[in-house]
Motif scaffolding. Structure first.
Motif, PDB file in Angstrom:
ATOM      1  N   PHE A   1       0.713  -1.328   0.007  1.00 42.71           N
ATOM      2  CA  PHE A   1       0.048   0.011  -0.008  1.00 42.71           C
ATOM      3  C   PHE A   1       1.010   1.340  -0.046  1.00 42.71           C
ATOM      4  N   VAL A   2       2.146   1.193   0.063  1.00 36.39           N
ATOM      5  CA  VAL A   2       3.134   2.325   0.204  1.00 36.39           C
ATOM      6  C   VAL A   2       4.237   2.227  -0.797  1.00 36.39           C
ATOM      7  N   LYS A   3       4.159   1.391  -1.579  1.00 37.53           N
ATOM      8  CA  LYS A   3       5.345   1.233  -2.431  1.00 37.53           C
ATOM      9  C   LYS A   3       5.706   2.587  -3.312  1.00 37.53           C
ATOM     10  N   GLY A   4       6.691   3.061  -3.202  1.00 39.62           N
ATOM     11  CA  GLY A   4       6.976   4.528  -4.008  1.00 39.62           C
ATOM     12  C   GLY A   4       6.787   5.627  -3.297  1.00 39.62           C
ATOM     13  N   ALA A   5       6.303   5.351  -1.884  1.00 41.43           N
ATOM     14  CA  ALA A   5       5.836   6.593  -1.299  1.00 41.43           C
ATOM     15  C   ALA A   5       7.006   7.352  -0.566  1.00 41.43           C
ATOM     16  N   THR A   6       6.980   8.623  -0.037  1.00 36.17           N
ATOM     17  CA  THR A   6       7.685   9.388   0.606  1.00 36.17           C
ATOM     18  C   THR A   6       7.364   9.832   1.988  1.00 36.17           C
ATOM     19  N   ILE A   7       8.312   9.572   2.963  1.00 33.67           N
ATOM     20  CA  ILE A   7       7.963   9.632   4.303  1.00 33.67           C
ATOM     21  C   ILE A   7       8.878  10.897   4.674  1.00 33.67           C
TER      22      ILE A   7
ATOM     23  N   LYS B   1       3.866  11.675  -0.245  1.00 32.84           N
ATOM     24  CA  LYS B   1       3.463  11.257  -1.457  1.00 32.84           C
ATOM     25  C   LYS B   1       3.283   9.892  -1.617  1.00 32.84           C
ATOM     26  N   ASN B   2       2.204   9.284  -2.037  1.00 36.59           N
ATOM     27  CA  ASN B   2       1.906   7.927  -1.843  1.00 36.59           C
ATOM     28  C   ASN B   2       1.270   7.420  -3.297  1.00 36.59           C
ATOM     29  N   PRO B   3       2.125   7.062  -4.342  1.00 35.40           N
ATOM     30  CA  PRO B   3       1.473   6.521  -5.475  1.00 35.40           C
ATOM     31  C   PRO B   3       0.503   5.467  -5.596  1.00 35.40           C
ATOM     32  N   GLN B   4       0.305   4.853  -4.601  1.00 32.97           N
ATOM     33  CA  GLN B   4      -0.691   3.708  -4.247  1.00 32.97           C
ATOM     34  C   GLN B   4      -2.051   4.280  -3.624  1.00 32.97           C
ATOM     35  N   ALA B   5      -2.066   5.814  -3.559  1.00 33.70           N
ATOM     36  CA  ALA B   5      -3.274   6.234  -3.031  1.00 33.70           C
ATOM     37  C   ALA B   5      -3.949   6.798  -3.951  1.00 33.70           C
ATOM     38  N   GLU B   6      -5.398   6.646  -3.990  1.00 32.44           N
ATOM     39  CA  GLU B   6      -6.106   7.230  -4.957  1.00 32.44           C
ATOM     40  C   GLU B   6      -6.691   8.665  -4.557  1.00 32.44           C
ATOM     41  N   THR B   7      -7.301   8.524  -3.302  1.00 30.90           N
ATOM     42  CA  THR B   7      -7.892   9.485  -2.452  1.00 30.90           C
ATOM     43  C   THR B   7      -6.896   9.752  -1.224  1.00 30.90           C
ATOM     44  N   SER B   8      -7.223  10.784  -0.508  1.00 32.22           N
ATOM     45  CA  SER B   8      -6.838  11.024   0.876  1.00 32.22           C
ATOM     46  C   SER B   8      -7.534  12.070   1.573  1.00 32.22           C
ATOM     47  N   CYS B   9      -7.661  11.826   2.791  1.00 32.59           N
ATOM     48  CA  CYS B   9      -8.356  12.782   3.589  1.00 32.59           C
ATOM     49  C   CYS B   9      -7.818  14.243   3.721  1.00 32.59           C
ATOM     50  N   GLY B  10      -8.049  15.442   4.135  1.00 28.76           N
ATOM     51  CA  GLY B  10      -7.729  16.377   4.362  1.00 28.76           C
ATOM     52  C   GLY B  10      -6.276  16.558   5.176  1.00 28.76           C
ATOM     53  N   CYS B  11      -6.423  15.806   5.957  1.00 27.22           N
ATOM     54  CA  CYS B  11      -5.333  15.938   7.145  1.00 27.22           C
ATOM     55  C   CYS B  11      -4.066  15.202   6.583  1.00 27.22           C
ATOM     56  N   GLY B  12      -4.411  14.071   5.598  1.00 26.78           N
ATOM     57  CA  GLY B  12      -3.215  13.261   5.141  1.00 26.78           C
ATOM     58  C   GLY B  12      -2.913  11.911   5.840  1.00 26.78           C
ATOM     59  N   ALA B  13      -3.856  11.801   7.093  1.00 28.44           N
ATOM     60  CA  ALA B  13      -3.539  10.683   7.865  1.00 28.44           C
ATOM     61  C   ALA B  13      -4.312   9.235   7.461  1.00 28.44           C
ATOM     62  N   SER B  14      -5.202   9.452   6.380  1.00 25.81           N
ATOM     63  CA  SER B  14      -5.722   8.274   5.645  1.00 25.81           C
ATOM     64  C   SER B  14      -5.847   8.430   4.341  1.00 25.81           C
ATOM     65  N   PHE B  15      -6.171   7.254   3.567  1.00 18.37           N
ATOM     66  CA  PHE B  15      -6.302   7.297   2.045  1.00 18.37           C
ATOM     67  C   PHE B  15      -6.949   6.342   1.590  1.00 18.37           C
ATOM     68  N   GLY B  16      -7.571   6.218   0.335  1.00 12.40           N
ATOM     69  CA  GLY B  16      -8.134   5.222  -0.278  1.00 12.40           C
ATOM     70  C   GLY B  16      -7.154   4.572  -1.189  1.00 12.40           C
ATOM     71  N   ALA B  17      -7.032   3.465  -1.311  1.00 12.83           N
ATOM     72  CA  ALA B  17      -5.892   2.657  -2.227  1.00 12.83           C
ATOM     73  C   ALA B  17      -6.576   2.603  -3.612  1.00 12.83           C
ATOM     74  N   LYS B  18      -5.513   2.796  -4.601  1.00  7.69           N
ATOM     75  CA  LYS B  18      -6.047   2.620  -5.943  1.00  7.69           C
ATOM     76  C   LYS B  18      -6.364   0.986  -6.019  1.00  7.69           C
ATOM     77  N   ASP B  19      -7.170   1.010  -7.336  1.00  9.67           N
ATOM     78  CA  ASP B  19      -7.434  -0.283  -7.491  1.00  9.67           C
ATOM     79  C   ASP B  19      -6.211  -1.142  -8.095  1.00  9.67           C
ATOM     80  N   GLY B  20      -6.002  -2.351  -7.588  1.00  8.65           N
ATOM     81  CA  GLY B  20      -4.399  -3.003  -7.853  1.00  8.65           C
ATOM     82  C   GLY B  20      -3.613  -2.600  -7.089  1.00  8.65           C
TER      83      GLY B  20
END
Length: 127
Positions: free
Chosen positions: A83-89, A104-123
């Protein structure tokens, strides 16, 4: 995002700010190196949430360990890694809080305003 890239290692990037803060934490008491564990769990307003914990225990064989040039380490379990491949911490310091965060998380399709949660891309996890 604060700082430049400190390490790109098998798809996870630690910013200079993240690496510097982790090194400072590890040096505070000197007993054992502190590493940051990043996990992804169900929940949050967007479906999944990032969980950060500091640990001094050794990583397990199923963990992926990412090291910055200064020796700072981030550990991710195999399932969360999908779920975090390619992400920046990063490590951010603001007036009311300071925290590690995924900026920055290329596996995330959406994220909340505070950045603490995300919706994963299909696949993002083989599906």
């Amino acid at each position: 995002m604060c700082g430049a890239r400190a390490s790109v290692d098998d798809g996870l990037t630690l910013t200079d700010a993240c690496a510097t803060r982790l090194r400072a934490i590890a040096d505070e008491d000197g007993s054992a190196p502190a590493r940051l564990r990043l996990a992804v769990e169900g929940g949050g307003c967007s479906g999944f949430k990032y969980e950060f914990t500091l640990e001094r225990d050794a990583a397990t064989a199923r963990d992926k360990t990412f090291r910055a040039a200064n020796g700072a380490e981030v550990v991710v379990d195999a399932i969360s890694y999908e779920f975090v491949k390619g992400a920046t911490i990063d490590y951010a310091e603001e007036m009311i809080k300071s925290s590690f965060e995924v900026v920055k998380n290329p596996q995330a399709e959406t994220s909340c305003g505070c950045g603490a949660s995300f919706g994963a891309k299909d696949g993002a996890f083989g599906g």
